[in-house]
Motif scaffolding. Structure first.
Motif, short mmCIF file in Angstrom:
data_model
loop_
_atom_site.label_atom_id
_atom_site.label_comp_id
_atom_site.label_asym_id
_atom_site.label_seq_id
_atom_site.Cartn_x
_atom_site.Cartn_y
_atom_site.Cartn_z
N ASP A 98 0.81 -1.23 0.00
CA ASP A 98 0.00 0.00 0.00
C ASP A 98 0.84 1.28 0.00
N GLY A 99 2.15 1.15 -0.25
CA GLY A 99 3.00 2.34 -0.34
C GLY A 99 3.40 2.94 0.99
N THR A 100 3.23 2.20 2.06
CA THR A 100 3.65 2.72 3.36
C THR A 100 4.97 2.05 3.75
N ASP A 101 6.02 2.47 3.05
CA ASP A 101 7.35 1.95 3.35
C ASP A 101 8.37 3.07 3.25
N ILE A 102 9.56 2.78 3.69
CA ILE A 102 10.63 3.78 3.75
C ILE A 102 11.00 4.28 2.36
N LEU A 103 11.04 3.40 1.39
CA LEU A 103 11.39 3.84 0.03
C LEU A 103 10.37 4.86 -0.48
N THR A 104 9.11 4.64 -0.22
CA THR A 104 8.08 5.60 -0.63
C THR A 104 8.22 6.91 0.13
N ALA A 105 8.51 6.83 1.42
CA ALA A 105 8.72 8.05 2.21
C ALA A 105 9.90 8.84 1.66
N LEU A 106 10.98 8.15 1.30
CA LEU A 106 12.14 8.84 0.73
C LEU A 106 11.79 9.47 -0.61
N GLN A 121 14.20 26.33 -10.92
CA GLN A 121 13.20 25.82 -9.98
C GLN A 121 12.34 24.75 -10.64
N LYS A 122 11.88 25.05 -11.84
CA LYS A 122 11.01 24.11 -12.55
C LYS A 122 11.75 22.82 -12.91
N ALA A 123 13.02 22.94 -13.31
CA ALA A 123 13.81 21.75 -13.65
C ALA A 123 14.00 20.87 -12.41
N ALA A 124 14.34 21.50 -11.29
CA ALA A 124 14.51 20.74 -10.05
C ALA A 124 13.21 20.04 -9.67
N GLN A 125 12.12 20.76 -9.76
CA GLN A 125 10.81 20.19 -9.42
C GLN A 125 10.48 19.02 -10.35
N GLN A 126 10.72 19.19 -11.63
CA GLN A 126 10.42 18.12 -12.58
C GLN A 126 11.23 16.86 -12.27
N HIS A 127 12.50 17.04 -11.97
CA HIS A 127 13.34 15.88 -11.64
C HIS A 127 12.88 15.23 -10.34
N GLY A 128 12.48 16.04 -9.37
CA GLY A 128 11.96 15.49 -8.12
C GLY A 128 10.67 14.71 -8.33
N GLU A 129 9.80 15.24 -9.20
CA GLU A 129 8.56 14.53 -9.51
C GLU A 129 8.83 13.23 -10.26
N THR A 130 9.82 13.24 -11.13
CA THR A 130 10.21 12.02 -11.84
C THR A 130 10.74 10.99 -10.86
N PHE A 139 7.83 9.50 -9.02
CA PHE A 139 7.13 8.56 -9.89
C PHE A 139 7.90 7.23 -9.99
N ASP A 140 9.20 7.33 -10.25
CA ASP A 140 10.01 6.13 -10.43
C ASP A 140 10.14 5.33 -9.14
N LEU A 141 10.38 6.01 -8.02
CA LEU A 141 10.60 5.32 -6.76
C LEU A 141 9.33 4.75 -6.14
N THR A 142 8.18 5.20 -6.60
CA THR A 142 6.93 4.65 -6.09
C THR A 142 6.30 3.65 -7.07
N ASP A 143 6.99 3.32 -8.14
CA ASP A 143 6.51 2.33 -9.09
C ASP A 143 6.34 0.99 -8.36
N PRO A 144 5.17 0.40 -8.40
CA PRO A 144 4.95 -0.87 -7.70
C PRO A 144 5.94 -1.97 -8.09
N LEU A 185 10.07 12.61 0.08
CA LEU A 185 11.02 13.60 0.60
C LEU A 185 11.83 14.22 -0.54
N VAL A 186 12.27 13.41 -1.50
CA VAL A 186 13.00 13.93 -2.66
C VAL A 186 12.13 14.94 -3.40
N ALA A 187 10.87 14.60 -3.63
CA ALA A 187 9.97 15.52 -4.33
C ALA A 187 9.79 16.81 -3.53
N ARG A 188 9.65 16.69 -2.23
CA ARG A 188 9.46 17.88 -1.39
C ARG A 188 10.69 18.79 -1.41
N LEU A 189 11.88 18.18 -1.27
CA LEU A 189 13.10 18.98 -1.22
C LEU A 189 13.44 19.62 -2.57
#
Length: 131
Positions: free
Chosen positions: A66-74, A98-107, A110-115, A77-81
């Motif tokens: 259900d996505g409640t693990d440390i990898l998902t939390a990290l 700013q936009k480039a950093a945000q886009q990479h964080g969102e990527t 997305f990648d780190l929460t891939d099931p 955090l990457v997206a937030r920072l």
């Protein structure tokens, strides 16, 4: 008084392997929060666990269904920072940065929460559960 046969040299928790020790050593001194994470990883790696606890740890680290693990939390955090809205220090950067950093964080999020990324840890946990 007899010695418990479980406590033998062959039953000791081995020291950290070179790869994990190297990574943890390289993360020293970046931030107090990173030091706490390092200490937690070291404790988890060197502590003695039961099979049941190991199963739970694998799921909590990276194998939760259900996505409640440390990898998902990290990942979050990457997206937030990497977003100026949630990390004010980035607001001093030019808007395109700013936009480039945000886009990479969102990527990264997305990648780190891939099931599929979480599936092997989940399967390792499940393999222990069927023990």
């Amino acid at each position: 008084m007899t010695t418990n046969p479980v406590h033998t040299d062959g039953n000791q928790v081995p020291p950290l392997d070179d790869d994990l020790a190297y990574v943890l050593d390289r993360l020293t001194g970046i931030h107090a929060g990173i030091n706490l994470i390092r200490d937690g990883i070291r404790l988890l790696a060197l502590d003695r666990h039961s099979a049941d606890k190991t199963q739970t740890l694998l799921a909590a680290l990276a194998g939760s269904s259900d996505g409640t693990d440390i990898l998902t939390a990290l990942a979050h955090l990457v997206a937030r920072l990497s977003t100026a809205d949630t990390n004010p220090c980035l607001r001093q950067l030019p808007l395109d940065q700013q936009k480039a950093a945000q886009q990479h964080g969102e990527t990264a999020l997305f990648d780190l929460t891939d099931p599929q990324l979480h599936q092997p840890a989940s399967e390792a946990s499940g393999a222990i559960a069927s023990h």
